[in-house]
Enzyme design. Sequence first.
Site, short mmCIF file in Angstrom:
data_model
loop_
_atom_site.label_atom_id
_atom_site.label_comp_id
_atom_site.label_asym_id
_atom_site.label_seq_id
_atom_site.Cartn_x
_atom_site.Cartn_y
_atom_site.Cartn_z
N GLU A 94 27.22 12.31 42.50
CA GLU A 94 27.78 10.98 42.29
C GLU A 94 29.23 10.93 42.76
OE1 GLU A 94 25.67 9.27 38.32
OE2 GLU A 94 26.48 11.28 38.19
N TYR A 95 29.92 12.05 42.48
CA TYR A 95 31.32 12.13 42.91
C TYR A 95 31.39 12.08 44.44
CZ TYR A 95 35.97 13.96 43.71
OH TYR A 95 37.25 14.12 44.14
N SER A 148 63.23 35.10 37.26
CA SER A 148 62.05 35.83 36.81
C SER A 148 62.22 36.17 35.33
CB SER A 148 61.83 37.06 37.67
OG SER A 148 62.83 37.99 37.38
N LEU A 149 61.40 37.04 34.82
CA LEU A 149 61.44 37.34 33.39
C LEU A 149 61.70 38.82 33.19
CD1 LEU A 149 58.26 35.43 32.16
CD2 LEU A 149 60.63 34.81 31.68
N GLU A 160 52.03 32.29 26.00
CA GLU A 160 51.22 31.80 27.12
C GLU A 160 50.74 33.00 27.93
OE1 GLU A 160 53.85 29.28 29.37
OE2 GLU A 160 54.53 28.29 27.55
N LYS A 202 50.21 35.29 30.94
CA LYS A 202 51.01 35.47 32.15
C LYS A 202 50.03 35.60 33.32
CE LYS A 202 55.01 38.00 33.85
NZ LYS A 202 54.54 38.24 35.21
N ASP A 245 48.55 36.11 36.83
CA ASP A 245 48.96 36.98 37.93
C ASP A 245 48.71 36.28 39.26
OD1 ASP A 245 49.92 39.16 39.18
OD2 ASP A 245 48.21 40.47 38.77
N TYR A 286 53.51 25.33 33.70
CA TYR A 286 54.00 25.79 32.40
C TYR A 286 55.45 25.43 32.13
CZ TYR A 286 55.06 29.66 35.59
OH TYR A 286 55.45 30.41 36.66
N LYS A 332 57.98 32.59 24.65
CA LYS A 332 59.15 31.73 24.83
C LYS A 332 59.62 31.20 23.47
CE LYS A 332 57.27 30.31 29.27
NZ LYS A 332 56.64 29.27 30.09
N LYS A 361 54.05 42.87 28.87
CA LYS A 361 53.12 43.28 29.93
C LYS A 361 52.01 44.17 29.39
CE LYS A 361 54.44 43.43 34.06
NZ LYS A 361 54.51 42.72 35.32
N CYS A 369 25.38 58.20 62.35
CA CYS A 369 24.93 57.43 61.19
C CYS A 369 24.18 58.35 60.23
CB CYS A 369 24.01 56.30 61.65
SG CYS A 369 23.19 55.47 60.26
N CYS A 404 20.18 57.21 60.17
CA CYS A 404 19.22 57.33 61.27
C CYS A 404 19.65 58.35 62.32
CB CYS A 404 19.00 55.97 61.93
SG CYS A 404 20.43 55.40 62.87
N CYS A 441 26.97 51.86 62.94
CA CYS A 441 25.73 52.38 63.50
C CYS A 441 25.17 51.31 64.42
CB CYS A 441 24.74 52.69 62.37
SG CYS A 441 23.05 52.91 62.98
N CYS A 452 17.88 50.81 62.46
CA CYS A 452 18.31 51.82 61.47
C CYS A 452 17.74 51.47 60.10
CB CYS A 452 19.83 51.86 61.42
SG CYS A 452 20.48 52.80 60.03
#
Length: 670
Positions: free
Chosen positions: A35-36, A82-83, A113, A115, A117, A224, A288, A312, A406, A409, A424, A429
């Site tokens: 439908e979307y 950064s932290l 929260e 973290k 990656d 965030y 925080k 961490k 290989c 074979c 190979c 094979c």
Amino acid sequence: MKRGTKQRVEWLRAEIRRHERLYYVLAAPEISDQEYDALERELRELEAAHPELVSPDSPTRRVGGEPAEGFATFTHRVAMLSLDNTYNEDELRDFQARVFRLVGERPLRYTAELKIDGLSISLHYERGRLVRGVTRGDGVRGDDVTSNVRAIRSVPLLLQGEAPDELEVRGEVYLPRSRFEAINREREEADEEAFANPRNAAAGTMKTLDARVVARRGLDLFLYQIAQQTGAPARGQWEALDRLRGWGLRTNPTSRLCDGLEEVLAFCAEWQEKRDSLEYDIDGVVVKVDDAALQAELGFTSKSPRWAIAYKYPPRQAATVVESIVVQVGRTGRLTPVANLRPVPLAGSTVARATLHNEEEVARKDVRVGDTVLIEKGGDVIPKVVRVVPEKRPAAARPWQAPTHCPACGAEAVKPEGEADRRCPNAACPAQLETRILHFARRDAMDIEGLGEALVAQLAAAGLVRDVSDLYRLTATQLVALERFGEKSAANLIAQIEQSKGRGLRRLLFGLGIRFVGERAAMLLSRHFCSLEALAKASVDEIDAIYEIGPAVAQSIHDWLADPASRSLVGRLEDCGVVTVEEGAAGPASLAFQGQQFVLTGTLAGMTRDQAKAEIERRGGRVTSSVSKKTSVVVVGADPGSKADRAAELKLKVVDEAGFRALIAEADAS
Ligand code: IVH
């Protein structure tokens, strides 16, 4: 222009935006994908017919035309810091002690929260319109990646509600694990180097200059932070998160307002335990101080805020010994060295093997039999060897030599100039044949239960299957003649093979193992063309024109279908009665069931669970007991269990009883 066209276009845009938000931000879709798609298609058609109505923040304009030449540099208005990190409970307590020293000891509320990656990103909105997206860069200057950011479907081009005149929000872009795995599978099938982890894949994707690639990869993000806004600032981080959500920006649903450090520690412990259940990688928790007034008092060091800290998690690495290095033969003949390891527990499972990718990688890391190595696992990713521990190398360990032939074979292996892989070259094979058949029989392909590695090896060795179509000619008598194969198992397998004939085009396309054609491409192709016949008649351009299908897939599938050998294979499959159309693909509504996996949770008022199951199965769906990323629809009744939470986490389609009945009614009406 017909009267009302402009209104229709505006209505469609508003409706599409609403559904985008329901689907991508709130994980609570109200309508089916079909439908979307129909709404989006109608809007595209109207815009094509009336270019004067096109506007840059139309949902159809997420992805612009040609790739950019390069990124412009943008200087952040507020540096992206950064932290500081902590690695255990004591260090987190030290953080609180520092805060107390600066603002006095008092009860504190923290937001905790996950973290994520990924990579940090800054989004700029002016009067509610997305005007810019910038990477962190060195914290002072980043790349203007607006066109790429627009291609992330959960990023609203227009904010909801009362948006401030100027707003800068920050968050983390990431690649969901399921997308990461699919992309790597496709890259491997295409002989491209796999991404090492989802973060690298996300970062690599953000650096591409072609927003169409970004759209296909399926990046997502969580916001965030409100870095700047006109109007009254939020009184704390929790309120800021609330505002972000109110503007239609995606925030992480697991965030928690904690009363005191003990609650923070409980949050950290809880998610350390549950981290594998998430759809994305995390490397810890960000803690925080919630109160904005206290944040202002605490201020920043040159590198990081004094009011926030990262807790961490330990990396999921383990040390173990390489017992042997073997070479596996892939579907396309690629020879992949694999380390057999002394089994070691790691992130919830026992690891006994790790991929070494290719011989150049083995040489670069200088991995030898007998070496102690560090291995690492991220989510459900195959473990990999990070490095050798040189101090522990036995004196007798010798550098590993790639085999010249290989191992399956005996054909002489070839290594084209400039390529990392040796392969190979023998199309006949047996190892290649075996992996092709195993791929065909996979659960997410033709789903032939009972056709495992050992049996496939037996079938190949006995000369009973030379390609996948031979499976459909197997007889019980032939099977019983194999070693350790009883009549009952033979009959079961024959029945399974028989059933697989009707799986439909999507699974068939995936199962054929055509380069670049992963599960998603197979789904898009089958949905568009509905039959293999129609697909075989399409030109590369026609295939390439499908939204989210790239040129490499288009070329590959076209070449494959044009190849006489594949044509004859398809002919043999058809002769055996294998269905090469997607049932129901033409009538969108019945697609709601065909080949879809359902999970039922909670009690339905008007039918028992068995009745619901029967309704689903009658329409071609399947019912499974646990929610996974393979689940298509979760039907939620009264008092649902944790499956409903898991469904929300995975952004699955969730329907209540009324919604389920509507699906049935729609399917039956089509
Ligand atoms: S707040 C002043 N919250 O972690 C910096 N960062 O190591 C404020 N990250 O650069 C950052 N999830 O890329 C914050 N919920 C979260 C986060 C988060 C991931 C990343 C972010 C930051 C890095 C710091």
